[in-house]
Design a protein around this motif. Structure first.
Motif, short mmCIF file in Angstrom:
data_model
loop_
_atom_site.label_atom_id
_atom_site.label_comp_id
_atom_site.label_asym_id
_atom_site.label_seq_id
_atom_site.Cartn_x
_atom_site.Cartn_y
_atom_site.Cartn_z
N LEU A 153 0.83 -1.21 0.00
CA LEU A 153 0.00 0.00 0.00
C LEU A 153 0.86 1.25 0.00
O LEU A 153 1.97 1.26 0.55
CB LEU A 153 -0.91 0.00 1.23
N TYR A 204 -1.84 5.87 2.43
CA TYR A 204 -2.87 5.03 3.05
C TYR A 204 -3.03 5.41 4.52
O TYR A 204 -4.14 5.46 5.05
CB TYR A 204 -2.46 3.56 2.92
N LEU A 215 -0.37 1.77 8.69
CA LEU A 215 0.16 0.83 7.71
C LEU A 215 0.88 -0.28 8.46
O LEU A 215 1.95 -0.07 9.03
CB LEU A 215 1.15 1.53 6.78
#
Length: 476
Positions: free
Chosen positions: A90, A94, A101
């Motif tokens: 990602l 994000y 994360l």
């Protein structure tokens, strides 16, 4: 501390060892050199918008690893029993919009797996394991007719892939639940039972069906941590109770409950992917009329007959007929039917009043897999073809027992115009049930070594229901 998953204080902690045991069970059925590769579910947008449906993980993927996030792959090396989770890589932003994360090490700890890599590394990692063959999942769901989604990733064409070996083995393993899975099922069935009881205390004439649905949803989520229900809630009152899959978009539990209505509420919570499926039928006024009592007790006697007869070794179609006979016999005693019960069954009267099967396997899907695998008895011919399985019962199976009796106008009209069926009805009595709807009693049960354990805890007899609705009795 052993890894586990829960929705917080007061909710069940599901140990990650549950999924590790499933991996061990699967590896024992396969051969060294084989690597199982499953693809998890993807997030699904609302048509062409940037709004997504609330994500629910694919059931086979859940069974193998318990991973909740979308866009993942999972591999099991049969020879070493090592587990490999592959997660999406990602972008940094994000964390701004979606939260922390998590690193590969975070996922390794959360899900108690051996290794975690990014999805874009899957081809390289699997190549390093030097497999003889990758086993992917492809096979039919005999309830929906749809095919399980086979894993596909960039570079898979560089491997030898077999998509036939895995499906019958993993589907059969899902049929027999482990003790750990049974504990999750106990939990979600208990939460759903308590939610049904809250609905029974709340429901009354003058309320909308959907208001009763909202009470169920609230209890399952607020008390039980069930973010999902296992299927669209069916909250049929009066004539709507004769619509077997009421509650869909065209009939969204939107009728006003009237005095004298019979309520048929079919709802089940879902926890950690595991499904409950319970139906309660009760009078909106809290007191059964003679007509309501006749039909309700006919269905209850059918359920009781199956609870008494079901045990390892018996065939499910035989249990369906046990239920049919008990219900028809009681309706005959009540004056609604006449003639010999066996002759009624030969003429299909059981299918007129109960057009669906007795029940179905239950687990990670509400209509769980394994009903008609190649090695199982085939779908029976004729009226029994509606059964979702024709299997021999085994310890560790979870099923629903859900007999019903419905006054469905097109089916009754067809029977009235059929001389072979019409003669079994007292049509003057049947006419009193115009607009009645129907009754269904559905319990979630475990097949034990000696019989049946009913996991469902709701008032069931006429006396229990009337007392509970009147006094809020402490029914456990």
């Amino acid at each position: 501390m052993a890894a586990s998953w829960s929705m917080g204080p007061g909710t069940l902690e599901v140990p990650m060892s549950l999924f590790a045991k499933n991996r061990t069970r699967l590896a024992e059925k396969l051969k060294p050199g084989q690597i199982v590769v499953l693809q998890g579910g993807e997030s699904i947008p609302h048509y062409d918008t940037d709004i997504e449906y609330v994500f629910r993980q694919e059931a086979y993927f859940t069974w193998l690893c318990g991973v909740r996030e979308e866009g993942c792959f999972f591999a099991l090396d049969v020879g070493t029993s090592k587990s490999y989770l592959f997660i999406p890589r990602l972008p940094a932003e994000y964390e701004v919009w979606m939260g922390k994360l998590h690193t590969c090490e975070d996922f390794k700890q959360m899900y108690a797996v051996d290794e975690v890599h990014y999805v874009d590394e899957i081809q390289k990692v699997l190549k390093g394991l030097n497999p003889d063959v990758l086993l992917t999942l492809s096979g039919p769901n005999t309830d929906s007719g749809l095919i399980a989604k086979e894993a596909v990733f960039e570079g898979i064409d560089e491997f030898k892939v077999d998509n036939e070996i895995l499906f019958p083995i993993i589907a059969e393993l899902r049929v027999i639940k482990t003790p750990e899975e049974i504990e999750v099922m106990r939990y979600v069935v208990k939460v759903s039972s308590d939610a049904h009881k809250q609905v029974m205390l709340f429901a009354k004439p003058g309320l909308m069906e959907y208001q009763c649905e909202s009470i169920f949803l609230d209890h399952c989520y607020r008390v039980g941590g069930c973010r999902h229900v296992s299927y669209t809630c069916i909250c049929g009152s009066g004539h709507n109770a004769a619509t077997l899959h009421y509650g869909h978009a065209g009939a969204p539990n939107s009728k006003l409950i009237q005095p004298g209505d019979m309520c048929l509420f079919d709802m089940g919570g879902n926890y950690a992917g595991y499904a409950a499926d319970i139906t309660c039928s009760f009078p909106a006024n809290g007191k059964f009329t003679p007509e309501q009592k006749l039909v309700y007790e006919a269905v209850l006697f059918a359920r009781d007959a199956v609870i008494e007869a079901a045990r390892p070794g018996v065939m499910w179609p035989d249990m369906h007929l046990v239920a049919n006979r008990a219900m028809l016999e009681h309706l005959k005693k009540g004056g609604l039917l006449k003639g010999d019960v066996e002759d009624m069954i030969k003429a299909g009267i059981n299918g007129v009043l109960q057009p669906h099967g007795l029940g179905h396997l239950l687990g990670l899907d509400v209509h769980d897999v394994g009903g008609y695998l190649t090695a199982c008895p085939p779908r029976p011919p004729g009226p029994l073809a509606r059964l979702r399985t024709a299997r021999r019962l085994q310890p560790g199976m979870l099923l629903t027992i859900e007999p019903g009796c419905y006054f469905i106008p097109p089916l009754l009209n067809a029977a009235k115009n059929n001389p072979e069926q019409s003669k079994f009805f007292d049509w003057e009595v049947v006419d009193r049930f115009t607009g009645f709807g129907g009754v269904r009693i559905e319990d979630d049960v475990l097949i034990t070594e000696t019989g049946v354990e009913n996991l469902t805890f709701v008032p069931r007899t006429v006396a229990e229901i009337e007392d509970f609705m009147a006094n809020g009795a402490n029914f456990k």
